[in-house]
Write a protein that holds these residues in place. Sequence first.
Motif, short mmCIF file in Angstrom:
data_model
loop_
_atom_site.label_atom_id
_atom_site.label_comp_id
_atom_site.label_asym_id
_atom_site.label_seq_id
_atom_site.Cartn_x
_atom_site.Cartn_y
_atom_site.Cartn_z
N VAL A 189 0.86 -1.19 0.00
CA VAL A 189 0.00 0.00 0.00
C VAL A 189 0.90 1.24 0.00
CG1 VAL A 189 -1.93 1.15 1.12
CG2 VAL A 189 -1.64 -1.32 1.40
N PRO A 190 1.19 1.81 -1.18
CA PRO A 190 2.11 2.94 -1.27
C PRO A 190 1.44 4.28 -0.98
CG PRO A 190 1.47 2.25 -3.46
CD PRO A 190 0.80 1.30 -2.49
N GLY A 191 2.19 5.38 -1.25
CA GLY A 191 1.82 6.71 -0.78
C GLY A 191 0.67 7.39 -1.49
N GLY A 192 0.29 8.52 -0.90
CA GLY A 192 -0.81 9.32 -1.39
C GLY A 192 -1.57 9.93 -0.21
N ASN A 193 -2.90 9.97 -0.31
CA ASN A 193 -3.74 10.58 0.71
C ASN A 193 -4.37 9.49 1.58
OD1 ASN A 193 -6.48 11.53 1.76
ND2 ASN A 193 -5.61 13.47 1.06
N THR A 194 -4.16 9.61 2.89
CA THR A 194 -4.63 8.59 3.82
C THR A 194 -6.15 8.43 3.80
OG1 THR A 194 -2.77 9.12 5.27
CG2 THR A 194 -4.56 7.85 6.23
N PHE A 195 -6.87 9.54 3.73
CA PHE A 195 -8.33 9.48 3.79
C PHE A 195 -8.92 8.93 2.50
CE2 PHE A 195 -6.89 12.74 6.75
CZ PHE A 195 -7.42 12.24 7.93
N ASP A 196 -8.32 9.28 1.37
CA ASP A 196 -8.75 8.67 0.10
C ASP A 196 -8.54 7.16 0.13
OD1 ASP A 196 -9.34 11.21 -0.77
OD2 ASP A 196 -7.61 11.39 -2.10
N LEU A 197 -7.42 6.75 0.71
CA LEU A 197 -7.11 5.33 0.81
C LEU A 197 -8.16 4.60 1.63
CD1 LEU A 197 -5.18 2.86 0.62
CD2 LEU A 197 -4.00 3.78 2.64
N ALA A 198 -8.48 5.13 2.81
CA ALA A 198 -9.46 4.48 3.69
C ALA A 198 -10.82 4.40 3.03
CB ALA A 198 -9.55 5.23 5.02
N ARG A 199 -11.24 5.51 2.39
CA ARG A 199 -12.55 5.52 1.72
C ARG A 199 -12.61 4.46 0.64
NH1 ARG A 199 -13.82 10.51 -2.06
NH2 ARG A 199 -12.00 9.54 -3.05
N GLU A 200 -11.58 4.39 -0.20
CA GLU A 200 -11.65 3.48 -1.34
C GLU A 200 -11.60 2.02 -0.91
OE1 GLU A 200 -10.11 3.09 -5.91
OE2 GLU A 200 -9.85 4.93 -4.75
N ILE A 201 -10.82 1.72 0.11
CA ILE A 201 -10.78 0.34 0.60
C ILE A 201 -12.16 -0.08 1.10
CG2 ILE A 201 -9.90 -1.11 2.47
CD1 ILE A 201 -7.17 0.09 2.04
N ARG A 202 -12.84 0.83 1.78
CA ARG A 202 -14.20 0.51 2.26
C ARG A 202 -15.17 0.40 1.08
NH1 ARG A 202 -14.76 0.46 7.65
NH2 ARG A 202 -13.30 1.66 8.95
N GLN A 203 -15.10 1.34 0.15
CA GLN A 203 -16.03 1.33 -0.98
C GLN A 203 -15.88 0.07 -1.83
OE1 GLN A 203 -15.31 5.04 -3.03
NE2 GLN A 203 -16.91 6.12 -1.88
N ARG A 204 -14.68 -0.42 -1.94
CA ARG A 204 -14.42 -1.62 -2.74
C ARG A 204 -14.71 -2.91 -1.97
NH1 ARG A 204 -11.28 -1.12 -7.39
NH2 ARG A 204 -10.74 1.03 -7.90
#
Length: 227
Positions: free
Chosen positions: A85-100
């Motif tokens: 799980v590489p870099g970027g925005n933490t909140f975007d990451l959490a949202r997308e993992i849940r959405q998927r």
Amino acid sequence: MTVHLGGGGDEHDEALLWDEVFLPGRRVALWPFAMAPGAQRDGSVRWFRAALAARGEFSVQAWGVGEDGEDGGEGDLTGVDVVAVPGGNTFDLAREIRQRGLWQPLRTFLDGGGLVHGGSPGAVLLGADIAIAEGLDPNHAGVTDTHGFDRVAGAVLRPHHEPSLTAELRHWSRRHGRVVIGLPERSGLVSDGTRARAVGPEPLHLVTPDGAERELPAGTTWRLTDG
């Protein structure tokens, strides 16, 4: 279950950590969800593939790639050795993992002994609470449930740490009643959920709610419940 948490540097900054988790021949599921779909995410995937190629032969399956972020052939984690799980925005990451619908599959993968490498937002996500990232990333995703995967015995991780940010760590730890571990970009932490080890080369900085602080040089091992 072992998590390998990086401070947010590149593959050279985190070389000692990568030496442990990315062994040639391993099958890697790459989750670049912290980057926006399209050019940014595709660029993250190209960087990661090139960084691994310099280390040997790997099987890398990138999830959520393509112009709309929907293709990439993702499925379950059967046969995967490492989720990266590489870099970027933490909140975007959490949202997308849940959405998927990937939150429980990743939890199951971890519980079954799977390896995860989290760089920067990935490291934050594997701690107890991603709200620590508010000083790093805008929460445009509107994430309100800030629970992480809690794989460091209730502690939270603050990547990109440097000495000037120590006061921030103290304040957050007191306010939220949690141990905070600062990860410099040239550092790493390995945890099995009970014990942790500082990988180096730079030391980690640990702060507890009662105001105690510790520098953890490379090679230091400690029981997480002891702070």
